[in-house]
Write an enzyme that holds these catalytic residues in place. Sequence first.
Site, short mmCIF file in Angstrom:
data_model
loop_
_atom_site.label_atom_id
_atom_site.label_comp_id
_atom_site.label_asym_id
_atom_site.label_seq_id
_atom_site.Cartn_x
_atom_site.Cartn_y
_atom_site.Cartn_z
N HIS B 57 0.83 -1.08 -0.05
CA HIS B 57 0.02 0.11 -0.03
C HIS B 57 0.86 1.46 -0.12
O HIS B 57 0.40 2.28 0.24
CB HIS B 57 -0.73 -0.02 1.22
CG HIS B 57 -1.67 -1.30 1.44
ND1 HIS B 57 -2.33 -1.78 0.37
CD2 HIS B 57 -1.69 -2.16 2.34
CE1 HIS B 57 -3.29 -2.74 0.80
NE2 HIS B 57 -2.69 -3.14 2.04
N HIS B 215 -7.14 -4.51 -0.97
CA HIS B 215 -6.41 -5.94 -1.20
C HIS B 215 -7.16 -6.42 -2.43
O HIS B 215 -7.22 -7.79 -2.48
CB HIS B 215 -6.46 -6.84 -0.13
CG HIS B 215 -5.72 -6.17 1.07
ND1 HIS B 215 -6.81 -5.40 2.03
CD2 HIS B 215 -4.84 -6.07 1.75
CE1 HIS B 215 -6.01 -4.98 2.98
NE2 HIS B 215 -4.80 -5.17 2.72
#
Lengths: 329, 329
Positions: B57, B215
């Site tokens: 991320h 995700h």
Amino acid sequence: MKKFINTVEDFLDESLRGFAKAHADIVDFSPEPRFVSRKAPAKAGKVALVSGGGSGHEPLHTGFVGLGMLDAACPGQVFTSPTPDQMLAAAQAVDHGGGILFIVKNYAGDVMNFEIAAEMLDIPHDSLLVHDDVSLPENRGMGRRGIAGTTMVEKIVGAAAEAGYDLAACKALGERVVHATASMGVALTSCTVPALGKPMFELGEGEMEMGVGIHGERGRERMALGSASEIVDYIAAVIDEELKPQAGQPVLLHVNGFGGTPLIELHLIYEQAHRHWSERSLDIARSLVGNFTTSLDMAGCSLTLTLLDEEMLRLWDAPVHTAALRWGC
Amino acid sequence: MKKFINTVEDFLDESLRGFAKAHADIVDFSPEPRFVSRKAPAKAGKVALVSGGGSGHEPLHTGFVGLGMLDAACPGQVFTSPTPDQMLAAAQAVDHGGGILFIVKNYAGDVMNFEIAAEMLDIPHDSLLVHDDVSLPENRGMGRRGIAGTTMVEKIVGAAAEAGYDLAACKALGERVVHATASMGVALTSCTVPALGKPMFELGEGEMEMGVGIHGERGRERMALGSASEIVDYIAAVIDEELKPQAGQPVLLHVNGFGGTPLIELHLIYEQAHRHWSERSLDIARSLVGNFTTSLDMAGCSLTLTLLDEEMLRLWDAPVHTAALRWGC
């Protein structure tokens, strides 16, 4: 084509309007003809830096407009040179009495249109050509392309202009930075130009395009996809051959993403590049890692090395306040 | 899989080492157990903010370590929670005597592991849960996920800790920011986890995944690919339904890219979002556009709206010096 877009016709202007609104504290946007100019006041007599080029390379150049860097940027359509009227209007708008320095990446359309604008301009001016892409020989075609090293040129010369260097000194410094800078890139995927609607070229799952240009131009060779360390060693060897850096030389190392490659991979590339040049005893004095000179949504990256002297290092560190680079203020 | 990578095993550590070298002026990196901590000295008694989560991320959370934001971040493997020993070591390393505030995105593994670390920690501490993803109802499963609004929480609470707020005040402020923040994302493509070697899910050429998690989790619905303005209006309506902002309300508008979407498109999305909320007479007081909470190489973006009060606005504007956010210094 999977992009955030309304229509091909409005793609650029909608993006520019969004950019200008998101950074309304830093830039003004003139829609007709299109140019972005800095909001920060400039001292009388400051040299004004005006750059530009085809869009699709954001944040270059619009994201580099502001205190300590560019006075104005002229965005063309995607991968298309801006027109002379844009450059002329931008130069007239940001003239502070110290003359205009056009910073031009070495592409035929950009060079021609900046020349036409310069001829029409009734203000002292000069031009600085950026040609840092060492993937191809210097004597080929119209010479080497300007790619990610443009960021180094615009930052360092921008700080010089802010510090009061005159037009001739800005140009001489810029040529020194160009001479001290070498870049080369690699593409893992093509990019997709909105007006075309499909990838510009095809790359197989196991292939990469080594020495690619920032418009997807073919480079040195199409190769089998290598590991990150193989890719870095290949590119770094070409840069070393060009710059011939000596042990102990302070350098600025720039890992630039092409727009579709995330930071986690760019930092991995930086680790490999840091290893390569540390092993050769260079002094990696400064670094810049991120997506700065992009090629729309292309996955890939380029390495840029700039051999620094004390003056360049001081100017690199000087305060900058733009949408894409900010420090010291 | 077309990524810059040497081996799946070394992917994370090579990237972290590169990150730490590129930002050696801002962070220290402990390799075993893995955590990144700030180099800037902190006043005695300052509350220390420790966050973390699965990698993939970036720049979240490591890029937010530094003056005015996080004291430490614990990166797990890609899309995998960090372990309690990382959180414990990080908390002990950055304890300045004011206690530890763990900032935790609401995922089962993160919540569990931060709880275990907290139980083992012999320093005053508390935890702040971020759950800004409004794509799914609040009462579903273990509740809403923490996504791009985490940046707002870490920046505003980070500034408060720097300004001397105590542990209880930092937590109360953080809960207020979480309550005032809503986000939702959309994916145009899947991402590819290195260990898997292929896209996590398939999306047809004419499809998008609305309400996607960072995700690649399924969201609200798989829809026909819409125009940028349709996408923004859809997401913004869900955010409006949640936050019910009043005319004149000052807001922070964050357009976040998922890693594979370039700035030229994110600025176009910002233009649409600015239009949507300007038409509803909100005061778009601050903005942030770029790739901050990514999902590896996923193409897509999220919108985040935070309803600001004067205190939050002042803390958002306070100096910050991290790899990914820097202003005022």
